[in-house]
Structures are given as C-alpha cells and as structure tokens.
Design a protein around this motif. Structure first.
Motif, PDB file in Angstrom:
ATOM      1  N   ILE A 162      20.760  13.007  -3.831  1.00 31.98           N
ATOM      2  CA  ILE A 162      19.999  12.943  -2.500  1.00 31.98           C
ATOM      3  C   ILE A 162      18.327  11.727  -2.434  1.00 31.98           C
ATOM      4  O   ILE A 162      18.745  10.717  -1.033  1.00 31.98           O
ATOM      5  CB  ILE A 162      18.703  13.725  -1.468  1.00 31.98           C
ATOM      6  N   VAL A 163      17.599  11.805  -3.308  1.00 34.42           N
ATOM      7  CA  VAL A 163      17.114  10.642  -3.536  1.00 34.42           C
ATOM      8  C   VAL A 163      17.119   9.188  -3.852  1.00 34.42           C
ATOM      9  O   VAL A 163      16.966   8.112  -2.989  1.00 34.42           O
ATOM     10  CB  VAL A 163      15.929  11.307  -5.116  1.00 34.42           C
ATOM     11  N   GLY A 164      18.405   9.369  -4.831  1.00 35.20           N
ATOM     12  CA  GLY A 164      19.391   8.159  -5.398  1.00 35.20           C
ATOM     13  C   GLY A 164      19.986   7.576  -3.302  1.00 35.20           C
ATOM     14  O   GLY A 164      19.367   6.225  -3.471  1.00 35.20           O
ATOM     15  N   GLN A 165      19.793   8.302  -3.109  1.00 30.11           N
ATOM     16  CA  GLN A 165      20.428   7.413  -1.900  1.00 30.11           C
ATOM     17  C   GLN A 165      19.668   6.895  -0.484  1.00 30.11           C
ATOM     18  O   GLN A 165      19.564   6.575  -0.247  1.00 30.11           O
ATOM     19  CB  GLN A 165      21.487   8.963  -1.066  1.00 30.11           C
ATOM     20  N   ILE A 166      18.219   7.991  -0.717  1.00 28.08           N
ATOM     21  CA  ILE A 166      17.796   7.477   0.429  1.00 28.08           C
ATOM     22  C   ILE A 166      16.734   6.220  -0.322  1.00 28.08           C
ATOM     23  O   ILE A 166      16.414   5.810   0.481  1.00 28.08           O
ATOM     24  CB  ILE A 166      16.398   8.571   0.357  1.00 28.08           C
ATOM     25  N   ALA A 167      16.437   6.181  -1.635  1.00 26.08           N
ATOM     26  CA  ALA A 167      16.254   4.697  -2.294  1.00 26.08           C
ATOM     27  C   ALA A 167      16.765   3.879  -1.706  1.00 26.08           C
ATOM     28  O   ALA A 167      16.323   2.449  -0.977  1.00 26.08           O
ATOM     29  CB  ALA A 167      16.104   4.859  -3.824  1.00 26.08           C
ATOM     30  N   LYS A 168      18.480   3.924  -1.420  1.00 28.09           N
ATOM     31  CA  LYS A 168      18.924   2.588  -1.198  1.00 28.09           C
ATOM     32  C   LYS A 168      19.112   2.475   0.125  1.00 28.09           C
ATOM     33  O   LYS A 168      19.353   1.503   0.701  1.00 28.09           O
ATOM     34  CB  LYS A 168      20.338   2.747  -1.636  1.00 28.09           C
ATOM     35  N   ILE A 169      18.706   3.111   1.700  1.00 32.01           N
ATOM     36  CA  ILE A 169      18.582   3.565   2.578  1.00 32.01           C
ATOM     37  C   ILE A 169      17.099   2.351   2.501  1.00 32.01           C
ATOM     38  O   ILE A 169      17.040   2.143   3.913  1.00 32.01           O
ATOM     39  CB  ILE A 169      18.056   4.644   3.218  1.00 32.01           C
ATOM     40  N   LYS A 170      16.043   2.482   1.436  1.00 33.83           N
ATOM     41  CA  LYS A 170      14.965   2.231   2.108  1.00 33.83           C
ATOM     42  C   LYS A 170      14.788   0.728   1.107  1.00 33.83           C
ATOM     43  O   LYS A 170      14.290  -0.217   1.064  1.00 33.83           O
ATOM     44  CB  LYS A 170      13.626   2.542   1.123  1.00 33.83           C
ATOM     45  N   GLY A 171      16.209   0.846   1.077  1.00 37.86           N
ATOM     46  CA  GLY A 171      16.378  -1.085  -0.003  1.00 37.86           C
ATOM     47  C   GLY A 171      16.291  -1.400  -1.202  1.00 37.86           C
ATOM     48  O   GLY A 171      15.558  -2.506  -1.506  1.00 37.86           O
ATOM     49  N   CYS A 172      15.990   0.146  -2.190  1.00 38.73           N
ATOM     50  CA  CYS A 172      15.500  -0.153  -3.101  1.00 38.73           C
ATOM     51  C   CYS A 172      16.605  -0.270  -4.823  1.00 38.73           C
ATOM     52  O   CYS A 172      18.620  -0.255  -4.270  1.00 38.73           O
ATOM     53  CB  CYS A 172      15.300   0.994  -3.907  1.00 38.73           C
ATOM     54  N   ARG A 173      16.705  -1.401  -5.513  1.00 40.46           N
ATOM     55  CA  ARG A 173      18.160  -0.675  -6.695  1.00 40.46           C
ATOM     56  C   ARG A 173      17.595   0.338  -7.036  1.00 40.46           C
ATOM     57  O   ARG A 173      16.687   1.276  -7.601  1.00 40.46           O
ATOM     58  CB  ARG A 173      17.676  -2.360  -7.439  1.00 40.46           C
TER      59      ARG A 173
END
Length: 331
Positions: A162-173
C-alpha cells in the motif's frame, strides 16, 4: 439467551526463535451471558501480522493470542453495536468474544463503514489498521514530495504494497524490496517502478541502478542489513519511517556497520511509529484508501487461509514471508 462455545488459541509456550505449532494450544470456553454495556460478536475474518510475534512477549504464557478480527454482533446490550452489525475489534484468536468498549482508548472496536461491493475482509487490511499504517506512517513521517524516490522494504506485504502505491499516487518514483521473483513481478504490476529480490540480488548494486539519483524516503518494515544498505544510498535530509524490524523478530539480530555516521553526514531523520497515534483521524485514512480503490488507483491482494484451526500455521507462514499482500484467516 443461547449459550455459545468459543474456540480460542492459547500462547502455550514462549517462542524460541521462529514460532512453532507446538507453541500454541486450542481450547474451548462457554461464553457467559452479556452484561449491560457489552456485546457478543462472532468472528468472520481474523488477522495474522508480524507485530504479534513481538507484542505477545509482554503477555504471560497461557494468554489468548492477540490480534484483530472482523466479527458480527449476535447479542448486544450496547446501543452503538446493534445486533447484525459487523465490527472490527482486537478480540484475539477466538471465535466468539464479549466486549465492553467503555474505557478502551486505543485499539477501540468500531462498526465497519460501508465498503459498498468490496469484501468485508478489507476491514483488517487495506481498509483498516494495515491501510492506516501505510497512509499515516508514510505521509506524515516520510512527507513525500512529487518527483522524489521512495524505497519500501517488505514491499509485497500488507503494509508495504500500500505504501508503494500511495507513493505513486503522490508522484514519486518507487522501488520495492521483496523476497521472491513472483512478489517482485506483482509489485511491478501494481505500479512500482522497480523491484529487487533481496534473496538473490546484490541489493546495494541493484538499488543504485534503480535509484541512480539516490533515495529520499525509506519506509522500513524489516530493519537489519537491508535497512543499512538503503541508508547508505539516501540523499541529504532523507526521511525514514520505521514500521517494523521483522528480520530480527525471531531473535537473530544482524551485525551492521555503525548507522550513526550516515545520520550525521547526511542529516537523516528517522522516526518509529505506532499507527494508533492517529486514532483521532482513523476514518480519514479508511475513507481515502476506499476512494483510491474505487478510483482504481489502489489495488489490494489477500492471502486467505480457511479455518480457525489453521491460525497457527497461517501465522507461521506469514512470518516466513509466504503471503502476498494481507494474510487473513476465514473462519
């Protein structure tokens, strides 16, 4: 009122290294009549999580194993928990539980919000404690900015995915570290930019290739050597959220180089947390994760084991990393 007989798993022997089947004992208990302010709930889904390995050590041998569950209220003398409602509660490894919520401040039971057509099991996963651990722990401690690089260890587990997907939602690599090629493939399928199998790869070498400009945020679920390797590649003023140190839960701590040097030279910030610090905002996290699922931005996966009698084996398998996503037991 009808009499109900609960099955319950007892913490029968202190863990010595990895938990074993003989460390647990199955017992039965006839439930007493409920009193004013109480309700009786029947378990539907139970959770197995890494924290149980450590937290149970503060309980005496002979205690019911700790843990959360989704349960249906079948008798009630509490207006907020009507018969028929489905609730989340920290009732432990048992099939029936009596609860008086008065005075409980943390891990307070609550009626599940409406998930629409989504399964109720998400109430112990993405739409419950697990999802909130990812949501609050990552956003409030790592404070990610668009364009930054985020590394997640234990990335194919319940929280890490979930953390990784939230990071993608926030525009991160996002780079995930997991324990099998299958898990790494799944991480790429749900949007991770790169995934590293720590069991077969040179993590330091592959991390440099996956994050050539360094690491800004690290969400740590495992501790030990992987954490030390990631710290070496963090950028100035990088942020680290420590959710767990599962690599050392079975009593085999690893020797790593002095971490303080990296903290000083790179001015790193590291903070450990328990999700229950955000109890006052609990439903904010659930509502946002639900919205992201409905929008197709957040995907979930469950490893389901059938049968209450399977609780110890499901727990052992989860501790060995045999689950992908959230590990649950269906009664």
């Amino acid at each position: 009122m009808a009499k109900y007989t609960a099955k319950k798993w007892i913490y029968a022997r202190a863990f010595d290294g990895e938990p074993k089947l003989e460390d647990f004992r199955l017992e039965e208990e006839v439930m007493p009549a409920i009193k004013d302010g109480e309700f009786l709930a029947k378990a539907e889904y139970l959770s197995v999580d890494p924290y149980m390995r450590i937290y149970i050590l503060s309980y005496p041998v002979g205690s019911v194993m700790i843990g959360g569950q989704i349960a249906q209220v079948i008798e009630s003398k509490h207006a907020d928990f009507p018969v028929g409602a489905y609730v989340f509660g920290q009732f432990g490894w048992r099939t029936y539980a009596i609860c008086n919520p008065t005075g409980i401040e943390t891990r307070k039971p609550y009626v599940l919000p409406d998930f629409g057509t989504l399964p109720r099991s998400l109430g112990i996963g993405t739409l419950g404690t697990v999802g909130n651990t990812a949501y609050f722990g990552f956003l409030e401690i790592c404070r990610p900015k668009e364009g930054e690089t985020v590394v997640v260890s234990g990335a194919a587990g319940a929280v890490g995915s979930i953390v990784g997907q939230i990071a993608k939602i926030k525009g991160c690599r996002v780079v995930g570290i997991a324990g099998s090629d299958e898990k790494c493939q799944w991480l790429r399928e749900i949007g991770f930019d790169a995934a590293i199998n720590y069991k077969t790869a040179d993590v330091g070498k592959e991390l440099k290739e996956a994050a050539p400009e360094g690491v800004d945020c690290y969400f740590d679920n495992v501790g030990g050597q992987i954490a030390a390797t990631v710290r070496k590649q963090m950028n100035l003023r990088g942020r680290i959220a420590v959710c767990g140190t599962i690599s050392m839960y079975n009593g085999n701590p690893m020797q790593v180089e002095d971490p303080q040097r990296d903290f000083v030279w790179k001015q790193l910030v590291q903070e450990g947390f328990s999700v229950h610090r955000w109890t006052d905002k609990w439903f904010e996290g659930i509502e946002q994760n639900l919205k992201w699922i409905q929008e197709g931005k957040l995907k979930y996966r469950e490893t389901v084991t059938d049968g209450f009698e399977s609780m110890p084996q499901a727990f052992i398998d989860m501790m060995r990393g045999q689950n992908v996503g959230k590990a649950i037991v269906k009664v």
